[in-house]
Design a protein around this motif. Structure first.
Motif, PDB file in Angstrom:
ATOM      1  N   THR A 129      -2.456 -42.399  16.211  1.00  0.00           N
ATOM      2  CA  THR A 129      -1.387 -43.182  16.716  1.00  0.00           C
ATOM      3  C   THR A 129      -0.790 -42.505  17.840  1.00  0.00           C
ATOM      4  OG1 THR A 129      -0.883 -44.209  14.425  1.00  0.00           O
ATOM      5  CG2 THR A 129       0.784 -44.430  16.022  1.00  0.00           C
ATOM      6  N   LYS A 130      -0.480 -41.245  18.042  1.00  0.00           N
ATOM      7  CA  LYS A 130       0.165 -40.317  18.711  1.00  0.00           C
ATOM      8  C   LYS A 130      -0.829 -40.416  20.087  1.00  0.00           C
ATOM      9  CE  LYS A 130       1.692 -35.864  20.225  1.00  0.00           C
ATOM     10  NZ  LYS A 130       1.838 -34.397  19.819  1.00  0.00           N
ATOM     11  N   ASP A 131      -2.149 -40.496  19.741  1.00  0.00           N
ATOM     12  CA  ASP A 131      -3.246 -40.729  21.176  1.00  0.00           C
ATOM     13  C   ASP A 131      -2.767 -41.954  21.549  1.00  0.00           C
ATOM     14  OD1 ASP A 131      -4.018 -38.004  20.726  1.00  0.00           O
ATOM     15  OD2 ASP A 131      -5.603 -38.704  19.484  1.00  0.00           O
ATOM     16  N   ALA A 132      -2.807 -43.016  20.993  1.00  0.00           N
ATOM     17  CA  ALA A 132      -2.778 -44.261  21.490  1.00  0.00           C
ATOM     18  C   ALA A 132      -1.544 -44.410  22.426  1.00  0.00           C
ATOM     19  CB  ALA A 132      -2.745 -45.505  20.203  1.00  0.00           C
ATOM     20  N   LEU A 133      -0.271 -43.794  21.778  1.00  0.00           N
ATOM     21  CA  LEU A 133       0.930 -43.714  22.564  1.00  0.00           C
ATOM     22  C   LEU A 133       0.827 -43.073  23.947  1.00  0.00           C
ATOM     23  CD1 LEU A 133       3.507 -43.532  19.857  1.00  0.00           C
ATOM     24  CD2 LEU A 133       3.106 -45.660  21.182  1.00  0.00           C
ATOM     25  N   VAL A 134       0.058 -42.084  23.778  1.00  0.00           N
ATOM     26  CA  VAL A 134       0.038 -41.021  25.061  1.00  0.00           C
ATOM     27  C   VAL A 134      -0.619 -41.895  26.048  1.00  0.00           C
ATOM     28  CG1 VAL A 134      -1.227 -39.178  25.857  1.00  0.00           C
ATOM     29  CG2 VAL A 134       0.509 -38.994  23.828  1.00  0.00           C
ATOM     30  N   PHE A 135      -1.809 -42.480  25.818  1.00  0.00           N
ATOM     31  CA  PHE A 135      -2.892 -43.241  26.567  1.00  0.00           C
ATOM     32  C   PHE A 135      -1.783 -44.536  27.169  1.00  0.00           C
ATOM     33  CE2 PHE A 135      -6.600 -42.195  23.978  1.00  0.00           C
ATOM     34  CZ  PHE A 135      -6.981 -41.446  24.807  1.00  0.00           C
ATOM     35  N   LEU A 136      -1.037 -45.392  26.529  1.00  0.00           N
ATOM     36  CA  LEU A 136      -0.126 -46.200  26.974  1.00  0.00           C
ATOM     37  C   LEU A 136       0.652 -45.627  27.917  1.00  0.00           C
ATOM     38  CD1 LEU A 136       0.223 -48.794  24.251  1.00  0.00           C
ATOM     39  CD2 LEU A 136      -1.399 -49.015  26.179  1.00  0.00           C
TER      40      LEU A 136
END
Length: 949
Positions: free
Chosen positions: A632-639
């Motif tokens: 989930t942290k990766d998804a937030l970083v991407f966005l």
């Protein structure tokens, strides 16, 4: 003055014969009807009249259709009753306004190649080829077209089409060749590797094969210089004519262009084209600008003539023009004949240097002796690194003021012969203790950056420990930023070969080295970061090779074998994935669009290939762990990074609100830490702390050169990347009392649900903006089916958002329209309908079943064995979904379509009915039932009673 009277005269010719041709169905009205048969006189009259009309308006749109029709006629059915006009009309095919039309010239070239074949039944009655050649070469526009300069004609399609036409005539009839044509062809020649110059060189070779010789043009001039020389000879006569000197020819060579040719020497270029080659033209995918390179085939032939014993060669000019350097570079060619020609030129040049008198003569002679001493076998091939070192050393002889002049001469004097198993001067220059050691190291790095071209160069460097030294030096305090960039460029050059790239990962742990570089630096300069992205992208693409095919299309080995497909090791794919996700935190708006596209493209390719490998392991019964690849942290970083790159302030605020709503300090700190870092000297006013509520600086002001097309490409990659994220939702505690458990509405406000809703909203919005391919659509809806639909609270929250509903409908409608997939594959269509039916169910009260008609269509689209039935059921189901999604109280579109199909079918026997007719009649015979489509008005009976009778 029009040509119509001449056409009338030709129709009255007394030698009119019976019809030999009839015209097959062209689209132009100027040509006769396909069934019309014309005798020769009638054909000439009609064609001359047509071309007279076309001459009156040079831009007539009918001409392009006539050309297309001509090409179709040529390749249709030559030899039987439908063919082309008889070729005495060729004079009429050369009007003034069409001589410089490339489409017309290409069509005429195709006509000559087909009609004048020896086995052609009409060849005997055609216009003789010498006459055709005369019509082409004696035309008033022939010389202006062929001798037009590159500045006046940058496209050069007309000249290329004209050369093709002349070459075709010459190959069919070598008797038309004449030595007087050499001056014109040499005037049009540019001595480059462009397609046009290669074709002219092949045409000159055809002349030589016909028995003509360029002996009188032994000291060749080309281009405008050849034209001026020929004009001088014509005006002054042979008595005052003098042959150009060797220096005049060498002065035509551009030093910078020669150096560019040395650095990008075409190693696969053959000195003589193979006789059985279908396409003798040279093409090199690794070099984009072949037009800017000289052709070594022409130059080596030229140098061999210039260095003949009877000529006086300006040896210093030969060296200064980089002609000697190009000859040294030719020693790295893969073609034995090319290397033999280079050795021959060096031997002849050596004889001239021995008798020459110029200041650098002893040094040049010693350099040639050193090279000759290192050649142990006849026609030996040197690696490109060695060849480039020799070429640069030869050029350095003319620069005594340079620091490297003394160093290179000292190195050469310490060796009696060149050691072909070592990188020349690597340890001497790299570990130099001179005050100007940085200059020596820069020269050495330039040699390695430009000199590593293939696996032979890689092995040469690997044997001497070059890569170990460079990787260790990269993290040394003595390595400045420029040297770090040079090291990365050297590694990129070494990773061009597949085996070399794999050995860099296996023997040098290059991914671990790159990970250490990313984690040890809080801020990386833009150029350094771009080179790291380029290196990772090159390593992945080279190692992947042809293994990155779509699932199901990858070959499984030899036919009939049961061998599994060859796949990259899963741990290697995981290493790439970890390094690329670590690199995300360094992304910022200052990066070039090409590097951003390379990063997102490489990460998307890694994720898709990992899914392919995991699926292959499951099919083979192997055990795999860690199927979830993104957190989930990766998804937030991407966005978050994308909001900075695109300058999306609304997305930034939504991310911050999602983090605050979850009361997670970790997420808030992560969003703050991932702000774009700037160097200390670049801070200034931009380094001030933002006020509370102030949005981050948009990407347009930080990166104005970020083009819209690159953004769209990166957006598509990011959308595909996020569909590989599997959100993990908290499950209710089984020990907790059911009455104390949180309601679905309260769970929907949890942090994971909020973040997932934000990600899904962005993915659907980006997908609705541009059309998706079949593979992208299948991946997106499969992700929705696997991770989103099993969470009813999340689905309810999504369908309540009007923007999300609009994006879903826009995406679904486009996939079923002609603008998108048209008729999508049945597997994709069933997947779309399955997902949409579950979303439609979320609009209705809980527990509401599907209408029996819709249930029948759903089962038919999934279970039917006939492809036509499944396709028809999927289409009818899409009509129902669109009506209900738009809020219609009843599916009127589906009912109307069913009624129209039943009425059109009438009393057709059941055995002759199409699949859609059978489906429509089956669902009209089902019993009526009140179907609550959505909260609102109810309807009883959607389908007409008349069709049930």
């Amino acid at each position: 003055m029009t040509q119509r009277p001449a056409a009338e005269t030709s129709t009255q010719a007394p030698h009119c014969k019976c019809c030999l041709f009839s015209v097959s169905a062209p689209t132009c009205s100027l040509l006769p009807h396909p069934t019309t048969t014309l005798c020769q006189g009638q054909a000439l009259s009609r064609l001359s009249e047509s071309w007279s009309l076309l001459e009156a308006d040079a831009a007539d749109s009918r001409f392009s259709s006539w050309t297309v029709a001509l090409k179709k006629c040529l390749y249709s059915s030559l030899g039987h009753e439908t063919a082309l006009y008889e070729a005495p009309c060729l004079p009429a095919l050369l009007p003034r306004f069409r001589y410089q039309d490339p489409a017309f010239l290409k069509a005429l070239h195709a006509a000559v190649q087909l009609l004048y074949l020896p086995e052609s039944p009409v060849c005997a009655g055609l216009l003789p080829l010498p006459t055709v050649h005369t019509l082409l070469t004696q035309h008033s526009l022939f010389l202006p077209t062929l001798l037009k300069s590159e500045e006046d004609d940058p496209d050069r399609t007309v000249k290329e089409a004209l050369v093709d036409l002349v070459s075709g005539v010459v190959r069919l009839c070598p008797a038309v060749c004449d030595s007087s044509h050499f001056a014109v062809l040499l005037g049009a020649y540019g001595a480059s590797l462009s397609v046009l110059d290669q074709k002219i060189l092949l045409l000159l070779r055809t002349y030589e094969q016909s028995g003509l010789s360029l002996t009188s043009f032994r000291v060749l001039l080309w281009g405008p210089a050849a034209v001026e020389h020929h004009k001088t000879c014509r005006s002054l006569g042979k008595s005052l004519w003098q042959q150009p000197s060797v220096g005049d020819v060498l002065r035509l060579l551009d030093r910078d262009r020669m150096m560019k040719t040395i650095l990008h020497f075409p190693q696969n270029r053959r000195l003589l084209p193979p006789e059985d080659a279908q396409d003798p033209l040279f093409r090199d995918s690794s070099t984009t600008d072949l037009d800017g390179l000289y052709d070594p085939c022409f130059l080596l032939h030229l140098f061999s003539e210039l260095t003949r014993p009877e000529f006086v060669v300006d040896c210093r000019k030969f060296l200064d023009s980089n002609a000697l350097g190009l000859t040294f570079a030719a020693l790295s060619s893969y073609d034995p004949q090319m290397r033999a020609a280079a050795y021959s030129v060096l031997a002849a040049y050596y004889a001239h240097v021995e008798g020459a008198r110029f200041r650098e003569q002893p040094q040049v002679l010693y350099l040639l002796d050193v090279v000759r001493g290192g050649v142990r076998t006849p026609n030996m091939r040197l690696t490109f690194t060695l060849a480039l070192f020799i070429a640069k050393a030869a050029l350095q002889v003319l620069k005594p003021e340079d620091h490297m002049y003394l160093k290179i001469n000292k190195f050469l004097l310490s060796h009696e012969h060149l050691n072909v198993n070592k990188v020349p001067g690597f340890y001497q220059f790299f570990y130099s203790s001179d005050f100007q050691h940085s200059t020596e190291r820069k020269w050495l790095f330039g040699l390695l950056r430009q000199g590593i071209r293939d696996r032979h160069c890689f092995l040469l460097c690997a044997r001497r420990g070059v890569f170990h030294v460079l990787l260790s030096f990269f993290h040394s305090p003595l390595c400045d930023q420029a040297a770090q960039n040079w090291v990365l460029e050297i590694l990129q050059s070494a990773a061009r070969d597949a085996r070399s790239a794999y050995e860099l990962l296996r023997d040098y742990s290059l991914l671990t080295w790159a990970l250490h570089t990313l984690e040890s630096s809080r801020f990386l300069e833009t150029q350094l970061l771009s080179n790291i992205i380029g290196l990772l992208h090159r390593l992945w693409v080279t190692n992947l090779g042809d293994k990155g095919m779509e699932p199901g299309s990858q070959p499984l080995g030899p036919p009939g074998s049961q061998e599994p497909p060859k796949l990259l090791a899963l741990h290697l794919v995981n290493e790439f994935l970890y390094v690329l996700t670590t690199l995300v935190k360094h992304l910022r708006p200052g990066l070039a669009p090409t590097h951003l596209a390379s990063f997102f493209g490489a990460l998307d390719s890694v994720l898709r290939y990992r899914a392919t490998v995991v699926q292959a392991f499951k099919d083979m019964g192997r055990f795999t762990v860690n199927e979830a690849v993104l957190s989930t942290k990766d998804a937030l970083v991407f966005l978050h990074k994308w909001s900075l790159l695109e300058g999306d302030v609304a997305l930034q605020e939504a991310l911050r609100a999602a983090a605050e709503k979850s009361h997670s300090k970790e997420l808030l700190n992560m969003l703050k830490e991932n702000k774009p870092a700037v160097s200390a000297r670049a801070r200034g006013l931009r380094g001030r702390k933002r006020r509370p509520g102030e949005a981050e600086e948009p990407a347009e002001t930080a990166a104005p050169d970020l083009q819209a097309s690159s953004l769209e490409t990166c957006r598509g990659f990011l959308r595909s990347i996020l569909t590989h994220w599997g959100p993990v939702f908290p499950s209710p505690d089984p020990t907790q009392d059911p009455g104390d458990q949180a309601s679905p509405q309260s769970r929907a406000t949890g942090p994971v649900y909020s973040i997932t809703s934000l990600v899904v909203s962005w993915v659907l919005r980006s997908a609705a903006e541009l059309p998706l391919s079949r593979t992208e659509a299948a991946g997106l809806f499969r992700w929705l089916q696997s991770y989103i639909l099993p969470q009813p609270p999340l689905v309810d929250d999504l369908v309540k958002d009007s923007a999300v509903k609009s994006n879903i409908f826009k995406l679904y409608s486009r996939l079923w329209s002609t603008e998108g997939l048209g008729d999508p594959e049945q597997s994709v269509a069933c997947l779309l309908n399955t997902v949409m039916l579950k979303l439609v169910a979320a609009l209705s009260p809980s527990g509401t079943p599907l209408p029996p008609e819709v249930e029948t269509l759903r089962l038919s689209s999934l279970d039917s064995k006939e492809e036509a039935t499944r396709a028809s059921a999927a289409f009818l189901l899409s009509l129902y979904i669109k009506d209900i999604w738009l809020g219609a109280p009843r599916p009127d579109t589906l009912a109307t379509h069913v009624q129209m199909v039943c009425d059109a079918a009438g009393d057709t026997p059941s055995g002759d009915q199409e699949a859609v007719v059978r489906l429509c009649k089956d669902i009209t015979t089902l019993p009526r039932r009140r179907v609550p489509c959505r909260p609102g008005p109810r309807s009883s009976g959607h389908f007409p009673r008349k069709a049930r009778q």
